[in-house]
Design an enzyme around this catalytic site. Structure first.
Site, PDB file in Angstrom:
ATOM      1  N   ALA A   1      -3.276  -3.224  -7.554  1.00  0.00           N
ATOM      2  CA  ALA A   1      -1.871  -3.590  -7.725  1.00  0.00           C
ATOM      3  C   ALA A   1      -0.978  -2.594  -6.993  1.00  0.00           C
ATOM      4  O   ALA A   1       0.029  -2.974  -6.382  1.00  0.00           O
ATOM      5  CB  ALA A   1      -1.510  -3.642  -9.206  1.00  0.00           C
TER       6      ALA A   1
ATOM      7  N   VAL B   1      -1.980  -6.812 -11.779  1.00  0.00           N
ATOM      8  CA  VAL B   1      -2.826  -7.011 -12.962  1.00  0.00           C
ATOM      9  C   VAL B   1      -3.351  -5.663 -13.447  1.00  0.00           C
ATOM     10  O   VAL B   1      -4.051  -4.957 -12.712  1.00  0.00           O
ATOM     11  CB  VAL B   1      -4.008  -7.944 -12.627  1.00  0.00           C
TER      12      VAL B   1
ATOM     13  N   HIS C   1      -5.584  -5.759  -8.774  1.00  0.00           N
ATOM     14  CA  HIS C   1      -5.977  -5.269 -10.097  1.00  0.00           C
ATOM     15  C   HIS C   1      -6.004  -3.754 -10.096  1.00  0.00           C
ATOM     16  O   HIS C   1      -6.594  -3.126  -9.203  1.00  0.00           O
ATOM     17  CB  HIS C   1      -7.355  -5.813 -10.487  1.00  0.00           C
ATOM     18  N   SER C   2      -5.361  -3.128 -11.080  1.00  0.00           N
ATOM     19  CA  SER C   2      -5.385  -1.687 -11.275  1.00  0.00           C
ATOM     20  C   SER C   2      -4.827  -0.985 -10.039  1.00  0.00           C
ATOM     21  O   SER C   2      -3.677  -1.218  -9.658  1.00  0.00           O
ATOM     22  CB  SER C   2      -6.811  -1.231 -11.617  1.00  0.00           C
ATOM     23  N   CYS C   3      -5.612  -0.138  -9.350  1.00  0.00           N
ATOM     24  CA  CYS C   3      -5.092   0.473  -8.127  1.00  0.00           C
ATOM     25  C   CYS C   3      -4.901  -0.569  -7.036  1.00  0.00           C
ATOM     26  O   CYS C   3      -4.140  -0.349  -6.077  1.00  0.00           O
ATOM     27  CB  CYS C   3      -6.007   1.595  -7.650  1.00  0.00           C
TER      28      CYS C   3
END
Length: 333
Positions: free
Chosen positions: A174, A209, A170-172
């Protein structure tokens, strides 16, 4: 940005027992298969994978009755939080996992690990500012990816699942997930460390994500918001050449990730922190590298657009993300 509470270390409890899941109007009851129902009981624990800091831990969920190794798949989750948020931890995926474990794909899960890793400094955090003396909160690239690689190597050595896993970031997180598949030497100062030996086998699939994929473009897009440049500089320094090298949009995946079978880019149209420009950039780059959105493609890419969910709400709610994960499990097992 909303926050999750930090979890306890070295705790061991019986969690995620979903033998009698609550169903919503759109869900179908699970089949009355004793194996399917038994697999819903997972034993959860938090344990260290390295002694570098208090954040070098992972949360592990193991099924009471695992599937046969040839049929099972592992899930490894990497949280976000801008490489620096102390309240975004391995527990952030709990809601998603609870939804997932009330569905039939759970019978194919051999294990789940959610990773913590060292964070970059955040001395201006309003309630929990970082100390310059805390090894857990003064990380600089490549510390974050080195920790993730070390954790995966720890799991692969212990549980022998090889490439039979899905990375979910998720976010970083990813960014970190795709950095695993990028297979680079991430810094000369780590030449003697276990992680740099990179005996890590890359995953069969990655689910990004609300992800960050191109750091220079990301900072440029939010040039009017100093916080964005600030957290990227805290994590990677001020050299924009380092940002470009650490980015994951322009990679020869044919060379670095031969095991890769599927990439799913998940992003909400209502994300107020990371716009659709990042996933669209990654989607285009994958297509240019030969990934196709055909059902039978050898290297498949998918773009799942969500609505009515902000950046962290995708995992806080967890329903839509759990459906995506379940679909990928189904295609790989």
């Amino acid at each position: 940005m909303s926050y999750a509470r930090r979890g306890q270390r070295h705790s061991e409890t019986k969690l995620l027992t979903l033998n009698q899941p609550q169903l919503n109007a759109t869900q179908k009851p699970l089949p009355e298969d004793p194996q399917c129902l038994q697999i819903m009981s997972f034993t959860s624990s938090t344990l260290p994978y390295s002694n570098l800091s208090s954040l070098n831990t992972l949360t592990l969920h193991l099924p009471a009755s695992p599937p046969q190794s040839a049929q099972g798949i592992w899930l490894i989750c990497i949280h976000g939080g801008a490489w620096c948020d102390p309240f975004i931890t391995s527990t952030c995926f709990d809601a998603t996992l609870k939804h997932l474990l009330s569905s039939s794909p759970a019978s194919h899960i051999s294990g789940i690990a959610s990773l913590n890793y060292r964070l970059s400094s955040y001395p201006s955090h309003p309630t929990d500012p970082s100390s310059p003396h805390d090894p857990a909160r003064n990380a600089k690239h490549p510390d974050h990816i080195t920790d993730v690689l070390t954790a995966i190597l720890f799991l692969q050595d212990k549980y022998k699942f090889g490439d039979r896993y899905i990375l979910i970031g998720h976010s970083c997180g990813a960014t970190l997930a795709f950095q695993v598949a990028k297979k680079r030497y991430w810094g000369k100062q780590y030449e003697s460390t276990e992680a740099l030996e990179l005996n890590v086998e890359s995953p069969l699939a990655i689910i990004g994500v609300e992800g960050i994929y191109d750091l220079p473009n990301f900072v440029s897009e939010y040039a009017h918001e100093p916080f964005y440049r600030g957290f990227v500089e805290h994590a990677f320094g001020r050299d924009e050449a380092v940002w470009k090298e650490a980015s994951v949009a322009d990679v020869d995946w044919e060379e670095s990730w031969t095991e890769g079978r599927e990439v799913v880019i998940v992003h909400s149209e209502d994300d107020k922190l990371v716009s659709l420009k990042q996933p669209e950039r990654m989607w285009k780059a994958l297509g240019e590298r030969g990934w196709k959105d055909d059902e039978g493609a050898e290297r498949r890419r998918r773009f799942v657009k969500l609505k009515d969910l902000d950046h962290d709400e995708v995992w806080e709610d967890g329903k839509a993300l759990a459906e995506v994960i379940g679909e990928v499990i189904g295609r790989l097992t």
